[in-house]
Design a protein around this motif. Structure first.
Motif, PDB file in Angstrom:
ATOM      1  N   GLY A 120       0.536  -1.026   0.095  1.00  0.00           N
ATOM      2  CA  GLY A 120      -0.014   0.267   0.040  1.00  0.00           C
ATOM      3  C   GLY A 120       1.164   1.176  -0.240  1.00  0.00           C
ATOM      4  N   THR A 152      -3.085   1.988   2.562  1.00  0.00           N
ATOM      5  CA  THR A 152      -4.013   1.842   1.954  1.00  0.00           C
ATOM      6  C   THR A 152      -3.442   0.561   0.824  1.00  0.00           C
ATOM      7  N   ASN A 153      -4.178  -0.264   0.664  1.00  0.00           N
ATOM      8  CA  ASN A 153      -3.865  -1.126  -0.602  1.00  0.00           C
ATOM      9  C   ASN A 153      -3.946  -0.801  -2.128  1.00  0.00           C
ATOM     10  N   SER A 158      -7.231  -3.418  -3.490  1.00  0.00           N
ATOM     11  CA  SER A 158      -8.776  -3.547  -2.224  1.00  0.00           C
ATOM     12  C   SER A 158      -8.443  -2.195  -1.167  1.00  0.00           C
ATOM     13  N   ASN A 159      -9.635  -2.462  -0.434  1.00  0.00           N
ATOM     14  CA  ASN A 159     -10.128  -1.420   0.160  1.00  0.00           C
ATOM     15  C   ASN A 159      -8.899  -1.618   1.624  1.00  0.00           C
ATOM     16  N   LYS A 213      -7.246  -1.253   5.146  1.00  0.00           N
ATOM     17  CA  LYS A 213      -6.447  -0.013   5.366  1.00  0.00           C
ATOM     18  C   LYS A 213      -5.366  -0.308   6.664  1.00  0.00           C
ATOM     19  N   TYR A 266     -11.177  -4.749   8.584  1.00  0.00           N
ATOM     20  CA  TYR A 266     -10.837  -5.636   7.430  1.00  0.00           C
ATOM     21  C   TYR A 266     -12.034  -6.468   6.969  1.00  0.00           C
ATOM     22  N   SER A 277     -15.760  -5.609   6.939  1.00  0.00           N
ATOM     23  CA  SER A 277     -16.033  -5.234   6.118  1.00  0.00           C
ATOM     24  C   SER A 277     -16.515  -5.897   5.329  1.00  0.00           C
ATOM     25  N   GLU A 324     -15.977  -6.130   2.314  1.00  0.00           N
ATOM     26  CA  GLU A 324     -15.430  -7.285   1.478  1.00  0.00           C
ATOM     27  C   GLU A 324     -14.625  -8.605   2.389  1.00  0.00           C
TER      28      GLU A 324
END
Length: 377
Positions: A35, A44-45, A48-49, A51, A343, A346, A348
């Motif tokens: 990230g 962030t990556n 992806s989302n 954090k 994460y 999330s 995702e």
């Protein structure tokens, strides 16, 4: 923020700590996956989302073997995004995870059942100024797997399951089983019932189901320790599944992904609905969707309806919690705990569960989990 003071231990000591049998996953991504840092300083990556925020160093966690396969996926994805961070989840049992948490040796614990009052009281010694709380993170069906060559479709109800696991039904062609499986040729084979050898939240959830639906045949309290006489014991969900896989005439209980990964057939449950219900992520989701938060304050423990007769709702479900301190987390792991659990809770993170035999936690409950994680101190 109120952070637990270090007791002479430097954060670098954690890097040298090894837990026997621990699952250590290394980041599978290259530097291209690392990230970047935006104008706000938030990492962030790019793909992806996820954090990474203040995540750093090594985070130790342990507990529930039922959520191991979910943790494998989450840890792999998270570590690929957050380079330089190591999340080490030791798959053992819910009971062992809670003990480790209350001894202060892990940043969070996985448990298939919510903390009991005495466990909450004990957690206050570690969570300075706070206490342990339950964050629902993984849902899924507890599959009843069996090994009976030639029988590909098997229906059981709560009463027969209870009688099998407490040794009252000893043969596969018992009239009670035959009555639920008209037209199926059942062999005169002795039943080998396997259960967990160690304290297990999966055991407790099975006990809650049987206690709620077959009390006359299952007169035991729903505890983590296996309560019934007889049967054979194996360690972890993986151990029970391995025994069922190899022993003809056997039956056992474990999280669904252990059945799907080893091609172990699973029982359909006759609940009183229009048709027996198969163990699947979708069917478990129908039961979990009716769950209500019964915890107070920041605790998000859920109440499940094991007696559901809704069409397509699989009743033997569990919710695995991540147990954390609401206040009093260690300074050296707090950032990673918050980042990682944000994460997993999330959209995702939950989306990866369905393909692995799990049932995502309902969205409105997940939103409360993320809000609670953001406020951890």
């Amino acid at each position: 923020m109120k952070l637990q003071r270090k007791n002479g231990l430097r954060a670098t000591a954690l890097g040298a700590l090894a837990i026997s049998g621990a699952l250590v996953l290394t980041a599978c991504g290259s530097d291209d996956n690392a990230g970047g840092t935006g104008g706000t300083g938030e990492k962030t990556n790019a793909a992806s989302n996820i954090k990474c925020d203040d995540a750093k160093g090594k985070l130790l966690a342990s507990g529930s073997s039922a959520q191991k396969n979910a943790m494998d996926l989450w840890v792999k994805n998270y570590m690929a995004a957050c380079t330089g961070v190591e999340v080490n989840y030791k798959s053992s049992s819910s009971g062992e995870g809670i003990v480790a948490f209350n001894q202060g040796t892990v940043g969070f614990a996985g448990s298939d059942s919510a903390l009991k009052p005495d466990e909450v009281a004990e957690s206050k010694k570690v969570c300075k100024g706070g206490q342990g709380i339950n964050l629902p993170m993984v849902g899924g069906p507890i599959a009843i797997g069996y090994n009976l060559p030639g029988v590909d479709n098997l229906n059981l109800d709560a009463s027969t399951i209870a009688k099998i696991f407490n040794g009252k039904i000893k043969k596969w062609n018992d009239p009670a089983i035959a009555g639920l499986n008209k037209g199926v040729k059942l062999p005169d084979t002795a039943i080998q019932a396997f259960h967990r050898s160690e304290d297990s939240g999966t055991t407790q959830n099975l006990g809650k189901y049987l206690g709620a639906t077959a009390k006359a045949d299952w007169p035991y309290e729903a505890e983590k320790k296996w309560p019934a006489p007889g049967g054979q014991a194996a360690s972890g969900s993986s151990g029970v599944a391995a025994q069922v896989k190899q022993a003809e005439g056997s039956i056992g209980y474990f999280e669904l992904s252990y059945a799907t990964s080893q091609s172990i057939p699973t029982v359909k449950i006759s609940t009183g609905a229009a048709a027996p219900v198969e163990a699947s992520s979708e069917n478990a989701s129908k039961a979990i969707a009716a769950a209500k938060i019964k915890g107070t304050g920041k605790d998000l423990a859920l109440g499940l309806d094991y007696t559901t007769k809704a069409d397509g709702a699989y009743p033997i479900v569990l919710v695995t919690y991540e147990v954390v301190c609401d206040t009093g987390n260690k300074a050296e792991t707090l950032g990673t705990v918050k980042s990682f659990l944000t994460y997993t809770a999330s959209e995702e993170g939950q989306k990866v569960l369905s393909g692995a035999g799990y049932a995502p936690i309902p969205a409105e409950i997940n939103a409360k989990v993320r809000e609670t994680v953001a406020g951890l101190k």
